[in-house]
Motif scaffolding. Structure first.
Motif, PDB file in Angstrom:
ATOM      1  N   PRO A 153       0.828  -1.213   0.000  1.00 50.63           N
ATOM      2  CA  PRO A 153       0.000   0.000   0.000  1.00 50.63           C
ATOM      3  C   PRO A 153       0.862   1.263   0.000  1.00 50.63           C
ATOM      4  O   PRO A 153       2.094   1.193  -0.032  1.00 50.63           O
ATOM      5  CB  PRO A 153      -0.759  -0.124   1.315  1.00 50.63           C
ATOM      6  CG  PRO A 153       0.233  -0.763   2.232  1.00 50.63           C
ATOM      7  CD  PRO A 153       1.077  -1.672   1.389  1.00 50.63           C
ATOM      8  N   TRP A 154       0.191   2.408   0.122  1.00 50.25           N
ATOM      9  CA  TRP A 154       0.897   3.693   0.030  1.00 50.25           C
ATOM     10  C   TRP A 154       1.291   4.263   1.379  1.00 50.25           C
ATOM     11  O   TRP A 154       2.003   5.247   1.457  1.00 50.25           O
ATOM     12  CB  TRP A 154       0.034   4.733  -0.703  1.00 50.25           C
ATOM     13  CG  TRP A 154      -1.407   4.810  -0.249  1.00 50.25           C
ATOM     14  CD1 TRP A 154      -2.470   4.245  -0.876  1.00 50.25           C
ATOM     15  CD2 TRP A 154      -1.927   5.454   0.928  1.00 50.25           C
ATOM     16  NE1 TRP A 154      -3.620   4.482  -0.174  1.00 50.25           N
ATOM     17  CE2 TRP A 154      -3.317   5.230   0.944  1.00 50.25           C
ATOM     18  CE3 TRP A 154      -1.351   6.191   1.953  1.00 50.25           C
ATOM     19  CZ2 TRP A 154      -4.147   5.719   1.946  1.00 50.25           C
ATOM     20  CZ3 TRP A 154      -2.174   6.678   2.964  1.00 50.25           C
ATOM     21  CH2 TRP A 154      -3.550   6.434   2.953  1.00 50.25           C
ATOM     22  N   GLY A 211      -3.530  -1.093  -9.429  1.00 48.20           N
ATOM     23  CA  GLY A 211      -3.996  -2.335  -8.826  1.00 48.20           C
ATOM     24  C   GLY A 211      -4.798  -3.178  -9.794  1.00 48.20           C
ATOM     25  O   GLY A 211      -4.592  -4.390  -9.899  1.00 48.20           O
ATOM     26  N   ALA A 216      -3.629  -6.947 -10.431  1.00 51.28           N
ATOM     27  CA  ALA A 216      -4.545  -8.049 -10.753  1.00 51.28           C
ATOM     28  C   ALA A 216      -3.829  -9.118 -11.575  1.00 51.28           C
ATOM     29  O   ALA A 216      -4.030 -10.324 -11.360  1.00 51.28           O
ATOM     30  CB  ALA A 216      -5.760  -7.506 -11.493  1.00 51.28           C
ATOM     31  N   SER A 232      -6.028  -2.932   1.843  1.00 53.20           N
ATOM     32  CA  SER A 232      -7.376  -2.899   2.416  1.00 53.20           C
ATOM     33  C   SER A 232      -8.013  -4.290   2.446  1.00 53.20           C
ATOM     34  O   SER A 232      -7.691  -5.160   1.628  1.00 53.20           O
ATOM     35  CB  SER A 232      -8.251  -1.962   1.584  1.00 53.20           C
ATOM     36  OG  SER A 232      -8.341  -2.454   0.255  1.00 53.20           O
ATOM     37  N   VAL A 235      -9.695  -5.114  -0.988  1.00 55.08           N
ATOM     38  CA  VAL A 235      -8.840  -5.693  -2.039  1.00 55.08           C
ATOM     39  C   VAL A 235      -8.357  -7.080  -1.612  1.00 55.08           C
ATOM     40  O   VAL A 235      -8.224  -7.981  -2.445  1.00 55.08           O
ATOM     41  CB  VAL A 235      -7.666  -4.749  -2.391  1.00 55.08           C
ATOM     42  CG1 VAL A 235      -6.696  -5.422  -3.349  1.00 55.08           C
ATOM     43  CG2 VAL A 235      -8.193  -3.459  -3.019  1.00 55.08           C
ATOM     44  N   LEU A 239      -8.309 -10.515  -3.863  1.00 53.66           N
ATOM     45  CA  LEU A 239      -7.145 -11.379  -4.061  1.00 53.66           C
ATOM     46  C   LEU A 239      -7.460 -12.836  -3.730  1.00 53.66           C
ATOM     47  O   LEU A 239      -6.909 -13.750  -4.341  1.00 53.66           O
ATOM     48  CB  LEU A 239      -5.967 -10.893  -3.208  1.00 53.66           C
ATOM     49  CG  LEU A 239      -5.420  -9.507  -3.561  1.00 53.66           C
ATOM     50  CD1 LEU A 239      -4.157  -9.221  -2.778  1.00 53.66           C
ATOM     51  CD2 LEU A 239      -5.131  -9.394  -5.050  1.00 53.66           C
ATOM     52  N   CYS A 287      -2.421   1.317   9.859  1.00 58.32           N
ATOM     53  CA  CYS A 287      -3.435   0.266  10.007  1.00 58.32           C
ATOM     54  C   CYS A 287      -3.802   0.003  11.463  1.00 58.32           C
ATOM     55  O   CYS A 287      -4.860  -0.551  11.733  1.00 58.32           O
ATOM     56  CB  CYS A 287      -2.940  -1.006   9.338  1.00 58.32           C
ATOM     57  SG  CYS A 287      -1.287  -1.477   9.864  1.00 58.32           S
ATOM     58  N   GLU A 384     -12.888   1.793   9.086  1.00 54.01           N
ATOM     59  CA  GLU A 384     -11.503   2.255   9.137  1.00 54.01           C
ATOM     60  C   GLU A 384     -11.473   3.648   8.506  1.00 54.01           C
ATOM     61  O   GLU A 384     -11.921   3.820   7.372  1.00 54.01           O
ATOM     62  CB  GLU A 384     -10.611   1.305   8.339  1.00 54.01           C
ATOM     63  CG  GLU A 384      -9.157   1.706   8.392  1.00 54.01           C
ATOM     64  CD  GLU A 384      -8.251   0.696   7.702  1.00 54.01           C
ATOM     65  OE1 GLU A 384      -8.558   0.286   6.569  1.00 54.01           O
ATOM     66  OE2 GLU A 384      -7.230   0.336   8.306  1.00 54.01           O
ATOM     67  N   LEU A 412      -7.053  -6.172  14.374  1.00 51.28           N
ATOM     68  CA  LEU A 412      -5.616  -5.984  14.152  1.00 51.28           C
ATOM     69  C   LEU A 412      -4.862  -5.664  15.443  1.00 51.28           C
ATOM     70  O   LEU A 412      -3.925  -6.351  15.811  1.00 51.28           O
ATOM     71  CB  LEU A 412      -5.398  -4.867  13.117  1.00 51.28           C
ATOM     72  CG  LEU A 412      -3.981  -4.775  12.546  1.00 51.28           C
ATOM     73  CD1 LEU A 412      -3.506  -6.113  12.001  1.00 51.28           C
ATOM     74  CD2 LEU A 412      -3.920  -3.723  11.444  1.00 51.28           C
ATOM     75  N   PHE A 450       3.469 -10.305  13.651  1.00 52.32           N
ATOM     76  CA  PHE A 450       2.504  -9.229  13.423  1.00 52.32           C
ATOM     77  C   PHE A 450       1.468  -9.751  12.434  1.00 52.32           C
ATOM     78  O   PHE A 450       1.804 -10.154  11.321  1.00 52.32           O
ATOM     79  CB  PHE A 450       3.223  -8.013  12.834  1.00 52.32           C
ATOM     80  CG  PHE A 450       2.306  -6.866  12.479  1.00 52.32           C
ATOM     81  CD1 PHE A 450       2.038  -5.877  13.404  1.00 52.32           C
ATOM     82  CD2 PHE A 450       1.715  -6.786  11.222  1.00 52.32           C
ATOM     83  CE1 PHE A 450       1.188  -4.817  13.087  1.00 52.32           C
ATOM     84  CE2 PHE A 450       0.861  -5.728  10.904  1.00 52.32           C
ATOM     85  CZ  PHE A 450       0.599  -4.747  11.837  1.00 52.32           C
TER      86      PHE A 450
HETATM   87  P1  NAD Z   1      -5.465  -0.864  -1.277  1.00 50.83           P
HETATM   88  O1  NAD Z   1      -5.990  -2.185  -0.852  1.00 50.83           O
HETATM   89  O2  NAD Z   1      -6.345   0.033  -2.026  1.00 50.83           O
HETATM   90  O3  NAD Z   1      -4.167  -1.078  -2.211  1.00 50.83           O
HETATM   91  C1  NAD Z   1      -3.077  -1.834  -1.774  1.00 50.83           C
HETATM   92  C2  NAD Z   1      -2.334  -2.376  -2.973  1.00 50.83           C
HETATM   93  O4  NAD Z   1      -3.191  -3.277  -3.683  1.00 50.83           O
HETATM   94  C3  NAD Z   1      -1.904  -1.311  -3.974  1.00 50.83           C
HETATM   95  O5  NAD Z   1      -0.627  -1.631  -4.473  1.00 50.83           O
HETATM   96  C4  NAD Z   1      -2.946  -1.455  -5.081  1.00 50.83           C
HETATM   97  O6  NAD Z   1      -2.463  -1.046  -6.342  1.00 50.83           O
HETATM   98  C5  NAD Z   1      -3.193  -2.947  -5.050  1.00 50.83           C
HETATM   99  N1  NAD Z   1      -4.474  -3.352  -5.653  1.00 50.83           N
HETATM  100  C6  NAD Z   1      -5.629  -2.643  -5.706  1.00 50.83           C
HETATM  101  N2  NAD Z   1      -6.572  -3.348  -6.367  1.00 50.83           N
HETATM  102  C7  NAD Z   1      -5.999  -4.525  -6.720  1.00 50.83           C
HETATM  103  C8  NAD Z   1      -6.460  -5.680  -7.423  1.00 50.83           C
HETATM  104  N3  NAD Z   1      -7.702  -5.751  -7.899  1.00 50.83           N
HETATM  105  N4  NAD Z   1      -5.608  -6.714  -7.589  1.00 50.83           N
HETATM  106  C9  NAD Z   1      -4.354  -6.648  -7.113  1.00 50.83           C
HETATM  107  N5  NAD Z   1      -3.851  -5.575  -6.462  1.00 50.83           N
HETATM  108  C10 NAD Z   1      -4.672  -4.525  -6.262  1.00 50.83           C
HETATM  109  O7  NAD Z   1      -4.876  -0.213   0.058  1.00 50.83           O
HETATM  110  P2  NAD Z   1      -4.260   1.249   0.225  1.00 50.83           P
HETATM  111  O8  NAD Z   1      -5.361   2.227   0.122  1.00 50.83           O
HETATM  112  O9  NAD Z   1      -3.071   1.379  -0.658  1.00 50.83           O
HETATM  113  O10 NAD Z   1      -3.713   1.170   1.725  1.00 50.83           O
HETATM  114  C11 NAD Z   1      -4.498   1.394   2.828  1.00 50.83           C
HETATM  115  C12 NAD Z   1      -4.976   0.082   3.425  1.00 50.83           C
HETATM  116  O11 NAD Z   1      -3.868  -0.750   3.752  1.00 50.83           O
HETATM  117  C13 NAD Z   1      -5.724   0.275   4.722  1.00 50.83           C
HETATM  118  O12 NAD Z   1      -6.862  -0.527   4.731  1.00 50.83           O
HETATM  119  C14 NAD Z   1      -4.734  -0.202   5.770  1.00 50.83           C
HETATM  120  O13 NAD Z   1      -5.311  -0.646   6.969  1.00 50.83           O
HETATM  121  C15 NAD Z   1      -4.029  -1.277   5.058  1.00 50.83           C
HETATM  122  N6  NAD Z   1      -2.739  -1.560   5.696  1.00 50.83           N
HETATM  123  C16 NAD Z   1      -2.608  -2.693   6.450  1.00 50.83           C
HETATM  124  C17 NAD Z   1      -1.408  -2.965   7.092  1.00 50.83           C
HETATM  125  C18 NAD Z   1      -1.225  -4.219   7.911  1.00 50.83           C
HETATM  126  O14 NAD Z   1      -0.094  -4.595   8.132  1.00 50.83           O
HETATM  127  N7  NAD Z   1      -2.280  -4.871   8.356  1.00 50.83           N
HETATM  128  C19 NAD Z   1      -0.347  -2.068   6.977  1.00 50.83           C
HETATM  129  C20 NAD Z   1      -0.515  -0.920   6.209  1.00 50.83           C
HETATM  130  C21 NAD Z   1      -1.729  -0.682   5.567  1.00 50.83           C
END
Ligand code: NAD
Length: 480
Positions: A153-154, A211, A216, A232, A235, A239, A287, A384, A412, A450
């Motif tokens: 993620p970002w 993504g 995908a 998230s 997503v 997957l 997160c 969230e 979490l 974790f």
């Molecule tokens: P996101 O799920 O929108 O995107 C994460 C990644 O998935 C990006 O690289 C995106 O391009 C890719 N993606 C999106 N659609 C996809 C698809 N259809 N197939 C494959 N890949 C795809 O999440 P975000 O907005 O970048 O990040 C925020 C989220 O990440 C929050 O929900 C946060 O809680 C979570 N997060 C969790 C942790 C943890 O360790 N549990 C840590 C950091 C962030």
């Protein structure tokens, strides 16, 4: 020695523009890699894996390479932090902390490489199914799982990338990493870093892209053995479906809605700053942020007042500013979403104690926000938020608050503030989350696993469990 494969320039689906969230200015563009580019990267990774150019090096040599990668990152920490700050919007200080945390991750897993082994057992049975051999020498082998796709993620791009690359390479896997479309820039540095450290060409491949396209294609790829994903829950569920084609292994680090519980006996000199940073770190784009803060009635008014003062004291600033504590949100869309959740809560009766607005300046800044008067069905309490927004809710007794804390689809993290040691351990057992902080906030170390309960994820990162996640286990029986 050559290093990480270069990005595929041709055969891409287009470009992705990259913006600095604290200025709203365009700072570059990267490729939106299409399926053909993903196929090539996976093929490169597969070739290196089958040839054993990395997994068959001596363990000592692989440990040395990971250690050297950490040294290089440490030397370049300021430069990488500067890129992370303009790309993500986080403060340089926070970026630097995360970069140094990445080094710790690499040092930690460099230490494991020479200690990967299975078990050996002498087996004497009373007669097996075949009834032939009754005595065996048995042993298990730990083998790298193969080609892994790493999707991140970002909100902590470099740190999360290394959290996956370190155990993947330690296990002997070859990898394709896809950074988030919003924050691809620091991942591009990984090429030269791992090349200089000694990772053979094609073992680690970095592909930028969206993504729905690049991610995908990687997730559905029939020649990828595992996807490690942080992002998230929404997503994560996509997957699960995408991975079903070849039943590839899935490791999911997903979203959270973490509770904080503060009892009347809490040491407020530590609990107030702890709760504030636990809510506001990285402007709430973490997160584990504790955006539901349950406070026992005897200290409720005092805590609300003190939290508001603490929240106001955070200094907001851009990627070029020094002496700032919090940056902007990642995008205008995220800012509007966060404020939408706040406004919806207010329209339904919640009260803003401090903050609640966007800042009047360029960049996607939202003021640190504390609310009261929420109800359990508001999005402030169920969703969230991923912004600097928290609600303070009064409670009377332990069972009541435990029920509220666990009343979420996520699991979490949770934070407890109490001086009662029995209660702390009792609640740590009863809370449904993968991580519990008692009288501290956001503590993290490589040595403890974790991972989330419920819809916060599958599997673990960090520790032996985090390494094991990149390996297959094989059991061998030798009849004697
Ligand atoms: P996101 O799920 O929108 O995107 C994460 C990644 O998935 C990006 O690289 C995106 O391009 C890719 N993606 C999106 N659609 C996809 C698809 N259809 N197939 C494959 N890949 C795809 O999440 P975000 O907005 O970048 O990040 C925020 C989220 O990440 C929050 O929900 C946060 O809680 C979570 N997060 C969790 C942790 C943890 O360790 N549990 C840590 C950091 C962030």
């Amino acid at each position: 020695m050559s290093g990480v494969a270069e990005l595929d320039a041709p055969t891409t689906g287009g470009v992705i523009e990259v913006f600095n969230p604290s200025t709203e200015q365009r700072i570059g563009e990267v490729a939106d890699s299409d399926k053909a580019a993903v196929d090539r990267a996976v093929a490169r990774a597969r070739e290196t894996f089958e040839k054993g150019v990395w997994k068959n090096l001596t363990a000592a040599r692989r440990a040395e390479v990971l250690w050297r990668a950490a040294d290089i990152i440490k030397e370049r920490a300021n430069e990488i932090a500067a890129v992370e700050a303009i790309d993500n919007g986080m403060t340089r200080a926070h970026a630097r902390n995360l970069i140094l945390g990445s080094c710790e991750m690499l040092y930690y897993y460099a230490g494991w490489v020479t200690k990967i082994h299975g078990d050996a057992v002498d087996i004497i049975t009373e007669g097996g199914i075949m009834g032939t051999f009754q005595e065996y020498h048995g042993y298990s082998l730990m083998e790298p799982i193969g080609v892994v796709g790493l999707i991140i993620p970002w909100n902590g791009p470099f740190y999360v990338a290394i959290s996956k690359i370190a155990p993947a390479l330690a296990a002997g896997c070859s990898a394709v990493l896809k950074p988030a479309e919003e924050t691809p820039l620091s991942a591009l540095k990984l090429e030269s870093i791992f090349r200089d450290a000694g990772v053979p060409e094609g073992v680690l491949n970095v592909l930028t892209g969206n993504g729905e396209t690049t991610g995908a294609a990687l997730a559905a790829h029939p020649d990828v053995n595992k996807i490690s994903f942080t992002g998230s829950t929404e997503v994560g569920k996509i997957l699960v479906r995408a991975a079903s084609g070849n039943l590839k292994r899935l490791q999911l680090e997903l979203g959270g809605k973490s509770p904080l519980i503060m009892f009347n006996d809490a040491d407020l000199t530590r609990a107030i700053p702890g709760a504030a940073i636990g809510l506001l770190v990285n402007s709430g784009q973490n997160c584990c942020c504790t955006s539901r803060m349950y406070v026992q009635r005897g200290i409720y008014e005092e805590v609300v007042d003190k939290l508001a003062v603490a929240a106001k004291a955070f200094r907001m600033g851009g990627s070029e500013d020094t002496d700032v504590d919090l940056g902007p949100l990642i995008s205008a869309k995220q800012r509007d979403r966060v404020l939408g959740i706040v406004n919806e809560g207010v329209a339904r009766g919640a009260t803003v104690v401090t903050g609640g607005k966007a800042m009047d300046r360029p960049g996607y800044f939202v003021e640190p926000t504390i609310l009261t008067g929420t109800t359990p069905d508001m999005r402030l309490i169920t969703d969230e938020i991923f912004g600097p927004v928290g609600s303070v809710i009064p409670f009377d007794d332990e069972d009541e608050v435990l029920g509220w804390a666990n009343d979420t689809e996520y699991g979490l993290a949770a934070t407890l503030w109490t001086e009662n040691i029995g209660r702390a351990h009792r609640l740590a057992k009863r809370i449904q989350s993968g991580l519990v902080w008692v009288n501290c906030a956001l503590a993290a170390d490589q040595s403890l696993p974790f991972g989330g309960y419920k819809q916060s994820g599958w599997g673990h990162e960090r520790g032996w469990k985090g390494l094991e996640a990149y390996m297959n286990t094989k059991s061998v029986y030798v009849g004697l």
